[in-house]
Write a protein that holds these residues in place. Structure first.
Motif, mmCIF file in Angstrom:
data_model
loop_
_atom_site.group_PDB
_atom_site.id
_atom_site.type_symbol
_atom_site.label_atom_id
_atom_site.label_comp_id
_atom_site.label_asym_id
_atom_site.label_seq_id
_atom_site.Cartn_x
_atom_site.Cartn_y
_atom_site.Cartn_z
ATOM 1 N N GLY A 168 -0.563 -37.653 -29.018
ATOM 2 C CA GLY A 168 -0.529 -37.542 -30.477
ATOM 3 C C GLY A 168 -1.749 -36.837 -31.042
ATOM 4 N N SER A 176 -4.813 -37.696 -30.951
ATOM 5 C CA SER A 176 -5.916 -37.631 -29.984
ATOM 6 C C SER A 176 -5.742 -36.437 -29.048
ATOM 7 C CB SER A 176 -5.985 -38.932 -29.182
ATOM 8 O OG SER A 176 -6.252 -40.018 -30.037
ATOM 9 N N ILE A 194 -8.784 -39.341 -24.334
ATOM 10 C CA ILE A 194 -9.160 -39.509 -25.740
ATOM 11 C C ILE A 194 -8.159 -40.460 -26.385
ATOM 12 C CG2 ILE A 194 -9.627 -38.309 -27.917
ATOM 13 C CD1 ILE A 194 -9.774 -35.695 -26.147
ATOM 14 N N SER A 195 -8.656 -41.497 -27.020
ATOM 15 C CA SER A 195 -7.750 -42.478 -27.616
ATOM 16 C C SER A 195 -8.462 -43.279 -28.695
ATOM 17 C CB SER A 195 -7.252 -43.428 -26.516
ATOM 18 O OG SER A 195 -6.446 -44.450 -27.057
ATOM 19 N N GLY A 218 -7.645 -46.989 -27.316
ATOM 20 C CA GLY A 218 -8.047 -47.273 -25.941
ATOM 21 C C GLY A 218 -7.008 -48.063 -25.169
ATOM 22 N N THR A 258 -3.346 -47.041 -25.392
ATOM 23 C CA THR A 258 -2.084 -46.303 -25.293
ATOM 24 C C THR A 258 -1.610 -46.279 -23.832
ATOM 25 O OG1 THR A 258 -2.684 -45.000 -27.211
ATOM 26 C CG2 THR A 258 -1.012 -44.053 -25.748
ATOM 27 N N VAL A 302 -1.318 -46.251 -39.772
ATOM 28 C CA VAL A 302 -0.711 -45.748 -38.531
ATOM 29 C C VAL A 302 -1.083 -44.278 -38.317
ATOM 30 C CG1 VAL A 302 1.512 -45.122 -37.502
ATOM 31 C CG2 VAL A 302 1.140 -47.447 -38.330
ATOM 32 N N ALA A 303 -1.150 -43.527 -39.395
ATOM 33 C CA ALA A 303 -1.550 -42.117 -39.274
ATOM 34 C C ALA A 303 -3.046 -42.066 -38.987
ATOM 35 C CB ALA A 303 -1.231 -41.378 -40.562
ATOM 36 N N SER A 304 -3.385 -41.442 -37.890
ATOM 37 C CA SER A 304 -4.789 -41.373 -37.502
ATOM 38 C C SER A 304 -5.507 -40.303 -38.323
ATOM 39 C CB SER A 304 -4.877 -41.052 -36.012
ATOM 40 O OG SER A 304 -6.216 -41.108 -35.593
ATOM 41 N N GLN A 329 -13.545 -38.139 -33.249
ATOM 42 C CA GLN A 329 -13.314 -37.615 -31.891
ATOM 43 C C GLN A 329 -13.830 -36.183 -31.797
ATOM 44 O OE1 GLN A 329 -9.045 -38.093 -31.746
ATOM 45 N NE2 GLN A 329 -9.144 -40.190 -30.932
ATOM 46 N N LEU A 341 2.191 -32.913 -37.625
ATOM 47 C CA LEU A 341 2.419 -34.290 -37.169
ATOM 48 C C LEU A 341 2.204 -35.278 -38.321
ATOM 49 C CD1 LEU A 341 2.899 -36.489 -35.032
ATOM 50 C CD2 LEU A 341 0.511 -36.263 -34.338
ATOM 51 N N LYS A 342 1.112 -35.085 -39.062
ATOM 52 C CA LYS A 342 0.828 -35.986 -40.192
ATOM 53 C C LYS A 342 1.999 -35.963 -41.175
ATOM 54 C CE LYS A 342 -1.857 -37.992 -39.071
ATOM 55 N NZ LYS A 342 -2.747 -37.807 -37.946
ATOM 56 N N GLU A 354 5.175 -37.730 -39.719
ATOM 57 C CA GLU A 354 5.163 -39.168 -39.476
ATOM 58 C C GLU A 354 5.113 -39.991 -40.754
ATOM 59 O OE1 GLU A 354 0.543 -39.819 -37.914
ATOM 60 O OE2 GLU A 354 2.100 -41.095 -37.108
ATOM 61 N N VAL A 408 0.537 -47.593 -29.220
ATOM 62 C CA VAL A 408 1.765 -47.467 -28.443
ATOM 63 C C VAL A 408 1.496 -47.983 -27.028
ATOM 64 C CG1 VAL A 408 3.613 -45.917 -27.703
ATOM 65 C CG2 VAL A 408 2.432 -45.497 -29.864
HETATM 66 O O1 M6R Z 1 -4.705 -44.835 -29.939
HETATM 67 P P1 M6R Z 1 -4.411 -43.444 -29.493
HETATM 68 O O2 M6R Z 1 -5.394 -42.447 -30.033
HETATM 69 O O3 M6R Z 1 -4.302 -43.337 -27.993
HETATM 70 O O4 M6R Z 1 -3.008 -43.093 -30.104
HETATM 71 C C1 M6R Z 1 -2.382 -41.868 -29.806
HETATM 72 C C2 M6R Z 1 -1.213 -41.620 -30.732
HETATM 73 O O5 M6R Z 1 -0.262 -42.642 -30.631
HETATM 74 C C3 M6R Z 1 -1.646 -41.471 -32.197
HETATM 75 O O6 M6R Z 1 -2.637 -40.517 -32.364
HETATM 76 C C4 M6R Z 1 -0.443 -41.103 -33.077
HETATM 77 O O7 M6R Z 1 -0.002 -39.825 -32.757
HETATM 78 C C5 M6R Z 1 -0.819 -41.235 -34.555
HETATM 79 N N1 M6R Z 1 0.092 -42.091 -35.239
HETATM 80 C C6 M6R Z 1 -0.882 -39.890 -35.255
HETATM 81 O O8 M6R Z 1 -1.249 -40.012 -36.583
#
Ligand code: M6R
Length: 364
Positions: A56, A58, A101-102, A105, A107, A153-155, A162, A239-240, A243, A361
């Motif tokens: 995703g 990351s 990259i996460s 930590g 996933t 949820v949206a990173s 990062q 992606l943003k 989602e 996830v």
């Molecule tokens: O916790 P992580 O960085 O490993 O998660 C990876 C993806 O699940 C995460 O970035 C996902 O794509 C986001 N919801 C995007 O906004």
């Protein structure tokens, strides 16, 4: 808590200047003009190849890092999403560094990929936001981001943190390989130190972006274009938007348009072009003009000079502060995040908890 903000996502977008500064503090010795790692004794000089794996957002941070590692440290980089990496037969040479990259930590696919690389004898580096996570525990080189808890949820803030860590890692790698003069190192530290103020500068355009979001909220499909490190930003923007607003969006390398997707262009498909001033600006603009010549409605995100040079005929423009190319991916993350956010609010979706998605996830 969300404080004065309507959603965690917005709060987290606004925290970026502070958390990026906080993160950079452990990777830069500002006074000395030096980059550093939290584990200074870790020897980077012998690393022959870097394998970057993530999912995703990351993963898109990793994609930006690939450009940097190649450019600054001249190290070959393999890059893959964890769900593919695990199930192909990746060739990892002795003396390689595998970088995961996460935010969380945890996933599942990324963690399984880490364990696979470890079993293959790779040195394991992780960029994670949760210091107590499985990935943090299993790493040889732990590179924490200090974004604080990310609830939406949206990173958002995890991504820019990062990038800050990865830029510093690229510079450390370059220095360890003897490719960075003192002066160049000082310059990199100077540019990175400017990121927090530049992020504030980008946030100042929030209202303008909110007004612009009306142009996007009615679309069924949206395209994002960029080149170089702005290509992963295009993917991240798409992606943003997908989602949280549920609008179909795709990110494309600007130069790939004419190999297929340009067939989609008409007045109903807004095209967001990410093009800061810099060495690739003219190339991206010529792709943008190809889109406009076919009736495409363009939103150009650039700095004042870029918009002066190429903004004419665009449906809208978004002005960013003028920044050094090294920090452009951090700064341009802000308008794509804000655009997705405001479109989602206009559409009335559940911004912080989009349908079908989980923050972490932990299943395949
Ligand atoms: O916790 P992580 O960085 O490993 O998660 C990876 C993806 O699940 C995460 O970035 C996902 O794509 C986001 N919801 C995007 O906004």
């Amino acid at each position: 808590s969300k404080g004065n903000h309507k959603h965690y996502m917005l709060k987290e977008i606004y925290e970026q200047p502070i958390v990026v500064a906080q993160t950079l503090r452990s990777y830069l010795k500002r006074m000395e003009g030096e980059v550093s790692l939290p584990i200074p004794e870790f020897d980077l000089s012998t690393i022959k190849r870097v394998t970057i794996v993530a999912c995703g957002t990351s993963f898109y941070a990793g994609m930006v890092a690939k450009y940097w590692f190649e450019q600054f440290a001249r190290v070959p980089v393999d890059l893959d999403v964890a769900s593919e990496f695990r199930y192909r037969a990746p060739v990892m040479e002795d003396g390689g560094l595998a970088l995961f990259i996460s935010q969380s930590g945890e996933t599942a696919d990324t963690l399984a990929a880490l364990r696979h690389a470890k079993a293959e004898g790779q040195k394991i580096a992780v960029v994670v936001n949760v210091p107590t996570s499985s990935m943090a525990r299993e790493a040889d080189l732990l590179l924490p981001t200090h974004a604080g808890p990310e609830i939406g949820v949206a990173s958002t803030k995890a991504f820019t943190c990062q990038l800050a860590v990865l830029a510093a890692l690229a510079a450390n790698l370059a220095r360890a390989k003897g490719l960075l003069s003192k002066e160049q190192e000082r310059e990199i530290v100077r540019h990175l130190s400017e990121a927090p103020a530049a992020l504030n500068g980008a946030l100042a355009y929030d209202e303008a972006i909110e007004a612009m979001a009306h142009n996007i909220a009615g679309a069924r499909d949206v395209l994002y274009l960029g080149r170089g490190t702005d290509y992963p930003l295009a993917l991240e923007g798409a992606l943003k938007l997908k989602e949280i607003s549920y609008i179909h969006a795709e990110g494309y390398a600007a130069g790939e348009m004419k190999h297929g997707p340009i067939a989609l262009i008409d007045e109903h498909v807004p095209v967001i072009v990410i093009a800061p001033s810099g060495p690739l600006f003219d190339k991206t603009v010529s792709n943008m003009q190809e889109v406009m010549a076919r009736g495409g409605k363009v939103v150009l995100i650039s700095d004042y000079d870029g918009i002066q040079a190429a903004g004419e005929g665009c449906m809208a423009t978004i002005t960013m502060p003028k920044v050094h190319p090294l920090i452009a991916p951090l700064v341009y993350a802000v308008p794509v995040q804000l655009l997705a956010y405001h479109v989602a609010v206009l559409k009335g979706t559940d911004v912080d908890q989009p349908r079908n998605l989980a923050k972490s996830v932990t299943v395949e």
